[in-house]
Design a protein around this motif. Structure first.
Motif, PDB file in Angstrom:
ATOM      1  N   ALA A 116       1.039  -1.128   0.076  1.00  0.00           N
ATOM      2  CA  ALA A 116       0.210  -0.014  -0.035  1.00  0.00           C
ATOM      3  C   ALA A 116       1.060   1.285  -0.062  1.00  0.00           C
ATOM      4  O   ALA A 116       0.378   2.240  -0.621  1.00  0.00           O
ATOM      5  CB  ALA A 116      -0.830   0.053   1.327  1.00  0.00           C
ATOM      6  N   LYS A 117       1.820   1.305   0.951  1.00  0.00           N
ATOM      7  CA  LYS A 117       2.923   2.502   0.902  1.00  0.00           C
ATOM      8  C   LYS A 117       3.525   2.478  -0.499  1.00  0.00           C
ATOM      9  O   LYS A 117       3.711   3.935  -0.976  1.00  0.00           O
ATOM     10  CB  LYS A 117       3.895   2.186   2.028  1.00  0.00           C
ATOM     11  CG  LYS A 117       4.711   3.509   2.299  1.00  0.00           C
ATOM     12  CD  LYS A 117       5.837   3.176   3.414  1.00  0.00           C
ATOM     13  CE  LYS A 117       6.475   4.324   3.503  1.00  0.00           C
ATOM     14  NZ  LYS A 117       7.808   4.050   4.420  1.00  0.00           N
ATOM     15  N   SER A 118       3.785   1.727  -0.994  1.00  0.00           N
ATOM     16  CA  SER A 118       4.595   1.708  -2.325  1.00  0.00           C
ATOM     17  C   SER A 118       3.809   2.412  -3.342  1.00  0.00           C
ATOM     18  O   SER A 118       4.436   3.066  -4.159  1.00  0.00           O
ATOM     19  CB  SER A 118       5.389   0.496  -2.865  1.00  0.00           C
ATOM     20  OG  SER A 118       4.340  -0.414  -3.239  1.00  0.00           O
ATOM     21  N   LYS A 119       2.608   2.228  -3.464  1.00  0.00           N
ATOM     22  CA  LYS A 119       1.616   2.554  -4.417  1.00  0.00           C
ATOM     23  C   LYS A 119       1.554   4.111  -4.377  1.00  0.00           C
ATOM     24  O   LYS A 119       1.443   4.561  -5.147  1.00  0.00           O
ATOM     25  CB  LYS A 119       0.184   2.013  -4.279  1.00  0.00           C
ATOM     26  CG  LYS A 119       0.220   0.532  -4.744  1.00  0.00           C
ATOM     27  CD  LYS A 119      -1.237  -0.026  -4.609  1.00  0.00           C
ATOM     28  CE  LYS A 119      -1.317  -1.448  -5.116  1.00  0.00           C
ATOM     29  NZ  LYS A 119      -2.504  -2.232  -4.609  1.00  0.00           N
ATOM     30  N   ILE A 120       1.409   4.522  -3.028  1.00  0.00           N
ATOM     31  CA  ILE A 120       1.357   6.173  -2.731  1.00  0.00           C
ATOM     32  C   ILE A 120       2.807   6.700  -3.156  1.00  0.00           C
ATOM     33  O   ILE A 120       2.979   7.576  -3.905  1.00  0.00           O
ATOM     34  CB  ILE A 120       0.896   6.426  -1.419  1.00  0.00           C
ATOM     35  CG1 ILE A 120      -0.191   5.938  -1.164  1.00  0.00           C
ATOM     36  CG2 ILE A 120       1.167   7.997  -1.182  1.00  0.00           C
ATOM     37  CD1 ILE A 120      -0.735   6.075  -0.002  1.00  0.00           C
ATOM     38  N   GLU A 121       3.888   5.942  -2.656  1.00  0.00           N
ATOM     39  CA  GLU A 121       5.195   6.464  -3.060  1.00  0.00           C
ATOM     40  C   GLU A 121       5.399   6.579  -4.742  1.00  0.00           C
ATOM     41  O   GLU A 121       6.122   7.484  -5.125  1.00  0.00           O
ATOM     42  CB  GLU A 121       6.228   5.437  -2.601  1.00  0.00           C
ATOM     43  CG  GLU A 121       6.441   5.805  -0.783  1.00  0.00           C
ATOM     44  CD  GLU A 121       7.659   5.028  -0.708  1.00  0.00           C
ATOM     45  OE1 GLU A 121       8.215   4.017  -1.449  1.00  0.00           O
ATOM     46  OE2 GLU A 121       8.103   4.939   0.520  1.00  0.00           O
TER      47      GLU A 121
END
Length: 148
Positions: A116-121
């Motif tokens: 999930a974090k990598s999608k935003i990043e």
């Protein structure tokens, strides 16, 4: 969710994996525990290499640094987030080595969190670096080569 919240949750997950007080015994064969040891050592080495490759670009924040640059060499030519992949390998290795189901569940939560974090990043990276889209098409795996 704000940047500080992501960092807080990440810290809680990592600390929980390291220091979780309640063990759920998994009756794993010795070979699986040995694989856990290899994952621990390999994950640590990969993490050191990934962080050293990033140099000043390494940060827990979602946002790319103002004076940062897009790194696409070394491990970053194989996967887009090798540091996350290394931490996942490390945490799974610890779970296997200890034969602990609780840590394995926490490692799975960490994997979902990093996804999930990598999608935003990646959305932020695409806005910061115009060439990120081409890089993302060329390097198709996020964390672990040929797997995910």
């Amino acid at each position: 969710m704000q940047n500080k919240s992501w960092i807080f949750i990440q810290t809680i997950l990592l600390v929980s994996i390291l220091f979780w007080p309640f063990k759920i015994d998994l009756p794993l064969p010795v070979i699986v525990k040995n694989v856990g040891t290899v994952f621990l050592i390999g994950g640590f080495i990969l993490l050191v290499v990934a962080v050293r490759t990033l140099k000043d670009n390494f940060r827990p924040s979602l946002k790319p640094g103002i004076k940062g640059e897009l790194i696409t060499t070394g491990l970053y030519s194989i996967v887009r987030h090798p540091a996350y992949g290394a931490i996942i390998i490390l945490s799974i290795g610890l779970s296997f080595w200890m034969g602990d189901g609780a840590r394995l569940v926490l490692s799975t939560c960490l994997l979902l969190f990093f996804d999930a974090k990598s999608k935003i990043e990646e959305n932020l990276l695409e806005k910061t670096y115009p060439e990120y889209g081409k890089y993302k098409k060329r390097v198709t795996k996020k964390f672990i080569p040929w797997v995910f």
